[in-house]
Design an enzyme around this catalytic site. Sequence first.
Site, short mmCIF file in Angstrom:
data_model
loop_
_atom_site.label_atom_id
_atom_site.label_comp_id
_atom_site.label_asym_id
_atom_site.label_seq_id
_atom_site.Cartn_x
_atom_site.Cartn_y
_atom_site.Cartn_z
N TYR A 153 -11.14 -5.88 10.57
CA TYR A 153 -10.48 -5.34 11.77
C TYR A 153 -10.34 -6.43 12.84
O TYR A 153 -11.28 -6.70 13.59
CB TYR A 153 -11.31 -4.16 12.33
CG TYR A 153 -11.48 -3.06 11.31
CD1 TYR A 153 -10.59 -1.99 11.27
CD2 TYR A 153 -12.50 -3.10 10.35
CE1 TYR A 153 -10.71 -0.99 10.31
CE2 TYR A 153 -12.62 -2.11 9.38
CZ TYR A 153 -11.72 -1.06 9.38
OH TYR A 153 -11.83 -0.08 8.42
N GLU B 281 0.84 -1.21 0.00
CA GLU B 281 0.00 0.00 0.00
C GLU B 281 0.87 1.26 0.00
O GLU B 281 1.84 1.35 0.75
CB GLU B 281 -0.90 0.02 1.24
CG GLU B 281 -1.74 1.29 1.31
CD GLU B 281 -2.54 1.41 2.59
OE1 GLU B 281 -3.44 0.59 2.80
OE2 GLU B 281 -2.26 2.34 3.38
N ARG C 52 -15.69 2.89 3.65
CA ARG C 52 -16.50 4.05 4.03
C ARG C 52 -15.61 5.27 4.20
O ARG C 52 -15.92 6.36 3.76
CB ARG C 52 -17.23 3.77 5.35
CG ARG C 52 -18.15 4.90 5.75
CD ARG C 52 -18.54 4.86 7.19
NE ARG C 52 -17.39 5.10 8.05
CZ ARG C 52 -17.42 5.09 9.37
NH1 ARG C 52 -18.56 4.81 9.99
NH2 ARG C 52 -16.34 5.34 10.08
P1 FAD Z 1 -17.54 0.14 7.27
O1 FAD Z 1 -17.35 -1.25 6.84
O2 FAD Z 1 -18.71 0.89 6.73
O3 FAD Z 1 -17.60 0.14 8.88
C1 FAD Z 1 -17.56 1.34 9.62
C2 FAD Z 1 -18.21 1.12 10.98
O4 FAD Z 1 -19.63 0.99 10.83
C3 FAD Z 1 -17.76 -0.16 11.69
O5 FAD Z 1 -17.76 0.10 13.07
C4 FAD Z 1 -18.84 -1.18 11.32
O6 FAD Z 1 -18.96 -2.21 12.29
C5 FAD Z 1 -20.08 -0.31 11.24
N1 FAD Z 1 -21.00 -0.73 10.16
C6 FAD Z 1 -20.65 -1.17 8.93
N2 FAD Z 1 -21.75 -1.40 8.18
C7 FAD Z 1 -22.81 -1.12 8.95
C8 FAD Z 1 -24.21 -1.14 8.73
N3 FAD Z 1 -24.71 -1.48 7.54
N4 FAD Z 1 -25.02 -0.75 9.76
C9 FAD Z 1 -24.51 -0.37 10.97
N5 FAD Z 1 -23.17 -0.33 11.22
C10 FAD Z 1 -22.35 -0.68 10.22
N6 FAD Z 1 -9.32 5.31 5.11
C11 FAD Z 1 -9.23 6.30 4.18
O7 FAD Z 1 -9.72 7.41 4.40
N7 FAD Z 1 -8.57 6.10 2.98
C12 FAD Z 1 -8.03 4.91 2.65
O8 FAD Z 1 -7.47 4.75 1.57
C13 FAD Z 1 -8.10 3.82 3.62
N8 FAD Z 1 -7.60 2.60 3.36
C14 FAD Z 1 -7.76 1.57 4.26
C15 FAD Z 1 -7.28 0.29 3.94
C16 FAD Z 1 -7.46 -0.77 4.82
C17 FAD Z 1 -6.96 -2.14 4.44
C18 FAD Z 1 -8.10 -0.55 6.07
C19 FAD Z 1 -8.24 -1.68 7.06
C20 FAD Z 1 -8.58 0.71 6.40
C21 FAD Z 1 -8.43 1.78 5.49
N9 FAD Z 1 -8.91 3.06 5.77
C22 FAD Z 1 -8.80 4.08 4.84
C23 FAD Z 1 -9.58 3.35 7.06
C24 FAD Z 1 -11.12 3.20 6.97
O9 FAD Z 1 -11.63 4.11 6.04
C25 FAD Z 1 -11.68 3.48 8.37
O10 FAD Z 1 -11.32 2.46 9.25
C26 FAD Z 1 -13.18 3.77 8.39
O11 FAD Z 1 -13.49 4.34 9.68
C27 FAD Z 1 -14.07 2.55 8.20
O12 FAD Z 1 -14.10 2.15 6.90
P2 FAD Z 1 -14.79 0.74 6.49
O13 FAD Z 1 -14.79 0.64 5.04
O14 FAD Z 1 -14.21 -0.36 7.28
O15 FAD Z 1 -16.28 1.05 7.00
#
Ligand code: FAD
Length: 282
Positions: free
Chosen positions: A148, A18, A111
């Site tokens: 996570y 990355e 997200r």
């Molecule tokens: P989600 O999967 O939407 O989850 C977010 C939260 O909401 C979690 O607590 C989950 O349990 C909860 N949730 C999920 N779906 C629902 C639902 N339908 N109803 C109720 N609750 C729900 N951030 C950046 O800004 N840019 C990047 O390029 C970036 N790259 C990343 C790469 C990796 C491999 C990882 C692990 C993280 C990265 N992040 C990045 C960080 C990430 O954007 C944050 O951790 C963010 O807060 C959550 O994103 P997510 O896609 O996991 O969200």
Amino acid sequence: MNLREIYNTPNTPIISFEFFPPKNDIDGSKTENLLKEISFLKKYSPAFVSLTHGASGYNSDLALSLIKNIKEVIGFNVMPHFTCICAKKTDVDSRLKMLETLGIENILALRGDIPTDRTLCANDFKFANELVSYIKSQSNFSIAVAGYPQGHCECVDLKTDIDNLKRKVDAGADAIITQLFFDNDRYWRYVERVRNVGINIPIIPGIMPVVNSRQIEKILSVMKVDIPSILRNNEDNIFELGVEFATKQCQELINSGVSGIHFYTLNKSDAVSKILDNIGKR
Ligand code: FAD
């Protein structure tokens, strides 16, 4: 090659890296250095390089030129990250078109962190599973999502977080890339729990060599991740210790049969390169 094909090859572990687009690159020198760092890792034949995406601010021209350069000049498969909390469907549509034109096959759908200024949030997507569904409905991209092992920082408990992970997988994700972690047992317990809810796609460990103390502060300020005391209390030789720790971690994960390792490089190739040399991966 798409993610399904990549993680189906027998040649494991699949290595990926990355990187993030540099900020305030007025004269282009940061981008030039970044491309050198990426090129240096060519000898490890990564299956892809992923490129992060700011949740609330994003320089699309820079990202586009980086993707083009990494793909066409260096010759790596590129997986752009895609955040949705501040994106409208029309933004997503135009970005998908642009990536299709560039011949990109894979996207990491996220997200993104909720910005402090909530007025920056658009209301088209609340969670990553909605983005995964939307991308699937509009295109043929293969999609990775975030996992996570210690639970996402906003979530009440790991069980709920894994149920939410399942929404992303049911929406069409092909692979899970985990947040960085330092305890392999915790990763394996996570894998077991994720498998128990019926998720069968690859769960790729995300590994970050800790090579300076600023990194530790940053990790602690934004993530729910325990950092071992050996990495927190030895500032003088932190680079060597960080490389040694990550080498051992990777070797154990490989011995236990992981299908891939995704390295958080922080835009530097030296630590990751040492780790890959140590584990004999070329
Ligand atoms: P989600 O999967 O939407 O989850 C977010 C939260 O909401 C979690 O607590 C989950 O349990 C909860 N949730 C999920 N779906 C629902 C639902 N339908 N109803 C109720 N609750 C729900 N951030 C950046 O800004 N840019 C990047 O390029 C970036 N790259 C990343 C790469 C990796 C491999 C990882 C692990 C993280 C990265 N992040 C990045 C960080 C990430 O954007 C944050 O951790 C963010 O807060 C959550 O994103 P997510 O896609 O996991 O969200």
